[in-house]
Scaffold this active site. Structure first.
Site, PDB file in Angstrom:
ATOM      1  N   LYS A 231      28.704  10.617  72.499  1.00 51.61           N
ATOM      2  CA  LYS A 231      28.131  11.508  71.478  1.00 51.61           C
ATOM      3  C   LYS A 231      28.138  10.811  70.114  1.00 51.61           C
ATOM      4  O   LYS A 231      29.192  10.516  69.563  1.00 51.61           O
ATOM      5  CB  LYS A 231      28.947  12.809  71.406  1.00 51.61           C
ATOM      6  CG  LYS A 231      28.611  13.705  70.204  1.00 51.61           C
ATOM      7  CD  LYS A 231      29.379  15.021  70.210  1.00 51.61           C
ATOM      8  CE  LYS A 231      29.206  15.782  68.894  1.00 51.61           C
ATOM      9  NZ  LYS A 231      29.974  17.053  68.849  1.00 51.61           N
ATOM     10  N   LYS A 243      29.193  24.713  58.969  1.00 52.41           N
ATOM     11  CA  LYS A 243      30.649  24.801  59.099  1.00 52.41           C
ATOM     12  C   LYS A 243      31.257  25.164  57.748  1.00 52.41           C
ATOM     13  O   LYS A 243      30.727  24.778  56.705  1.00 52.41           O
ATOM     14  CB  LYS A 243      31.216  23.430  59.503  1.00 52.41           C
ATOM     15  CG  LYS A 243      31.006  23.049  60.962  1.00 52.41           C
ATOM     16  CD  LYS A 243      31.648  21.688  61.227  1.00 52.41           C
ATOM     17  CE  LYS A 243      31.422  21.212  62.647  1.00 52.41           C
ATOM     18  NZ  LYS A 243      32.065  22.021  63.674  1.00 52.41           N
ATOM     19  N   ARG A 317      26.475  18.837  72.819  1.00 49.89           N
ATOM     20  CA  ARG A 317      26.086  19.038  74.224  1.00 49.89           C
ATOM     21  C   ARG A 317      24.565  18.940  74.380  1.00 49.89           C
ATOM     22  O   ARG A 317      24.078  18.538  75.436  1.00 49.89           O
ATOM     23  CB  ARG A 317      26.627  20.389  74.719  1.00 49.89           C
ATOM     24  CG  ARG A 317      26.100  21.583  73.964  1.00 49.89           C
ATOM     25  CD  ARG A 317      26.905  22.838  74.224  1.00 49.89           C
ATOM     26  NE  ARG A 317      28.179  22.847  73.492  1.00 49.89           N
ATOM     27  CZ  ARG A 317      29.052  23.853  73.538  1.00 49.89           C
ATOM     28  NH1 ARG A 317      28.822  24.899  74.308  1.00 49.89           N
ATOM     29  NH2 ARG A 317      30.164  23.795  72.841  1.00 49.89           N
TER      30      ARG A 317
END
Ligand code: BES
Ligand code: ZN
Ligand code: ZN
Length: 465
Positions: A231, A243, A317
């Protein structure tokens, strides 16, 4: 980078200062058997081998020897010489008894500094050297493991402003050049067409920081084919699902999986493992702009399934899904991916233990055994299929995140599993790639966690000695 090869030398009878490593529990007895001057000095320091000083210097005319203690002198851990290596002056040293073994790695890593951003450099020009009586191959392997670990640390520590997708590509290019192979980089229109999830996640970044898929292939066709995926989120702001400040502070490290994958590829190529290696690094910046992907967007993956974006902060992901799909197309016998994928893995296992998922018990247990053998611990977590329903979407095939925080690292792994067919052995390491508190040989900051374990698993699997 630190020249580790200067710090480990084959013992050819050169002059060296002696290091006495004594079992903690036998230290009092050992002291009793020493000459009176040594005893007096050790007592004057109140050195009991358990608390206070890490070591004591024993004068020998104009020179000296060193005494320090360890938990088990018969089986040294990688880190038991790290304090000495960080403190002793430049010279050549050797152990009074036995071989450094695993401790040679800590000797080297204790001398690595990330001082790129310090106007006054911290590391001395030349640090202490350790003599070992192993074969040259062992020295070379230890040096390469130290270099690989230092590479992960340095890449992770580098601020996001100086390490975007383009710089990650550059790092991969250097490794490819050393191995004499080409890099393949997919970006722009080809990325949007072939790797829609990578393009979507990276869509908000500025043109200089455009998303890309970085690939390297190495090794003989016909050798067992393996894929390593990492990743490479060069900064994870969370995207439009931004965030909070505390959660964003460390997110320069969100390319930690890519750093592990690059370092592992370098180890595999340097050791000339008899495999056909395919390295894949989806590199993006998860940024915020008018072109950012949105919660509720639906993207058709490379595999053809429709993914609803439930949360733009579950970006890792998504990019891994397209990279895994590409890896699968070559039908490798094994895929390993590394990713700083979830905060949930940290809640479950803390900072030190990469959560390790595998679609076969056999693979999981060889990884666990290798991890123990090289003191690079990992812990297996279950691919618990009933939780797959947590990823359901009202209108698409599935969503990228669950609406409950429970089992967050498992649902993330289950998401990845949708892109890897059961017949391919697959392991996924959800790693922190970071150390919050320094330990000997392991400064606070970027860290390789699970790298040596996977390399040991691969050498065990492919290098029949
Ligand atoms: N990069 C983070 C995961 C992360 C956070 C790793 C903190 C290490 C420390 C990842 O992209 C992320 O934000 N994951 C979310 C997923 C959630 C939105 C489903 C998480 O773990 O909270
Ligand atoms: Zn995220
Ligand atoms: Zn992330």
């Amino acid at each position: 980078m630190t020249d580790f090869s200067q710090l480990l030398a084959a013992d050819r009878g050169q002059k060296a200062r002696t290091i006495h490593l004594v079992d903690k529990d036998n230290f009092a007895g050992w002291v009793k058997r020493r000459p009176a001057e040594d005893r007096a000095l050790i007592e004057a320091h109140r050195f009991d081998g358990k608390s206070g000083f890490a070591f004591v210097i024993l004068p020998r005319g104009g020179d000296f020897e060193v005494v320090s203690t360890v938990k088990n002198a018969a089986e040294l851990s990688p880190w038991c010489l790290a304090k000495l290596a960080a403190s002793l002056p430049e010279s050549t040293y050797k152990l009074a008894k036995g071989e450094p073994g695993k401790a040679a790695l800590g000797w080297l890593l204790a001398q690595h500094r990330f001082d790129e951003y310090r106007s006054k450099k911290e590391a001395p020009e030349q640090g202490p050297r350790l003599m070992v009586t192993g074969e040259a191959a062992k020295i070379d392997e230890t040096v390469r493991l130290a270099e690989a670990t230092a590479l992960v640390r340095d890449l992770v520590n580098t601020p996001a402003a100086d390490l975007g997708p383009a710089q990650l590509e550059e790092a991969a290019r250097e490794i490819a050049a050393d191995a004499g192979v080409q890099l393949r980089v997919t970006s722009g229109k080809a990325l949007a067409e072939g790797f829609p999830l990578i393009a979507a996640v990276g869509g908000a970044a500025s043109t200089e920081r455009a998303p890309r898929l970085i690939e390297l292939e190495w090794g003989k066709l016909g050798d067992p084919q393996i894929a390593i995926v990492g990743k490479g989120v060069c900064f994870d702001s969370g995207g439009l699902d931004l965030k909070p400040a505390s959660g964003m502070r460390l997110m320069k490290k969100d390319m930690g999986g890519a750093a592990h994958a690059l370092a592992l590829a370098r180890l595999i190529m340097a050791a000339r493992l008899p495999v056909r290696l395919h390295l894949l690094i989806p590199a993006v910046e998860n940024a915020v702009s008018g072109t950012a992907y949105r919660p509720g967007d639906i993207v058709k993956s490379r595999k053809g399934t429709f993914v609803e974006v439930d949360n733009t902060d579950a970006e890792g992901r998504l990019i891994l899904a397209d990279a895994l799909t590409k890896a699968v197309e070559d039908k490798p016998e094994l895929i390993v991916d590394f990713a700083t994928l979830t905060g949930a893995a940290r809640v479950a296992l803390g900072p030190d233990l990469p959560a390790t998922f595998a679609n076969s018990d056999d693979l999981a247990s060889t990884i666990e055994q290798a991890s123990r053998a090289v003191d690079d611990p990992v812990w297996r977590m279950p691919l618990w299929e009933p939780y797959e329903e947590m990823l359901k979407s009202d209108i698409a095939d599935f969503a990228n995140a669950s609406n409950t925080p429970m089992a967050g690292c498992i649902t993330a792994a289950l998401f990845l599993k949708k892109f890897v067919p059961d017949e391919i052995s697959w392991a996924h390491l959800d790693t922190y790639a970071w150390r919050d508190a320094a330990k000997p040989g392991r400064p606070k900051g970027g860290e390789a966690l699970g790298l040596r374990a996977i390399f040991a698993m691969l050498t065990g699997r492919y290098l029949q000695l």
